[in-house]
Write a protein that holds these residues in place. Sequence first.
Motif, short mmCIF file in Angstrom:
data_model
loop_
_atom_site.label_atom_id
_atom_site.label_comp_id
_atom_site.label_asym_id
_atom_site.label_seq_id
_atom_site.Cartn_x
_atom_site.Cartn_y
_atom_site.Cartn_z
N ASP A 73 0.84 -1.21 0.00
CA ASP A 73 0.00 0.00 0.00
C ASP A 73 0.87 1.25 0.00
O ASP A 73 2.09 1.17 0.05
CB ASP A 73 -1.01 -0.02 1.15
CG ASP A 73 -0.38 0.08 2.54
OD1 ASP A 73 0.78 0.52 2.66
OD2 ASP A 73 -1.06 -0.28 3.51
N SER A 77 3.12 -0.74 3.68
CA SER A 77 2.74 -1.98 4.35
C SER A 77 2.39 -3.05 3.32
O SER A 77 1.78 -2.76 2.29
CB SER A 77 1.53 -1.76 5.26
OG SER A 77 1.84 -0.83 6.27
N THR A 78 2.76 -4.29 3.62
CA THR A 78 2.46 -5.42 2.76
C THR A 78 1.21 -6.12 3.24
O THR A 78 1.02 -6.30 4.44
CB THR A 78 3.64 -6.41 2.74
OG1 THR A 78 4.80 -5.72 2.27
CG2 THR A 78 3.37 -7.59 1.85
N HIS A 79 0.36 -6.52 2.30
CA HIS A 79 -0.89 -7.21 2.61
C HIS A 79 -1.03 -8.40 1.68
O HIS A 79 -0.58 -8.35 0.53
CB HIS A 79 -2.10 -6.29 2.41
CG HIS A 79 -2.02 -5.02 3.17
ND1 HIS A 79 -2.47 -4.89 4.46
CD2 HIS A 79 -1.51 -3.80 2.82
CE1 HIS A 79 -2.25 -3.66 4.88
NE2 HIS A 79 -1.68 -2.98 3.91
#
Length: 86
Positions: A73, A77-79
Amino acid sequence: MSETTPALAADHATLAGILPLNGLTLIGIFNSHDGPAALLRSSRGQIARATPGAQVLGVTVTAIGDTSVMLLDVAGSTHALAVPGS
């Protein structure tokens, strides 16, 4: 050929309430001529086709696996998003 889906087929192909509509959702993953791709749906109902490295719907797709997609994002941050029902 009929334009309607037989009831039995529709019952087996439909999982009611499985697709969350209040955020970014992974609709599906497929292989195309240029490698793996995914269909993503925004909370507004926008649909985007994405490949690794693509920036769509406010995120960057970093990887596409067999049943999930990794996203980065704007905050860094990784999702992970999984195919609904998998």
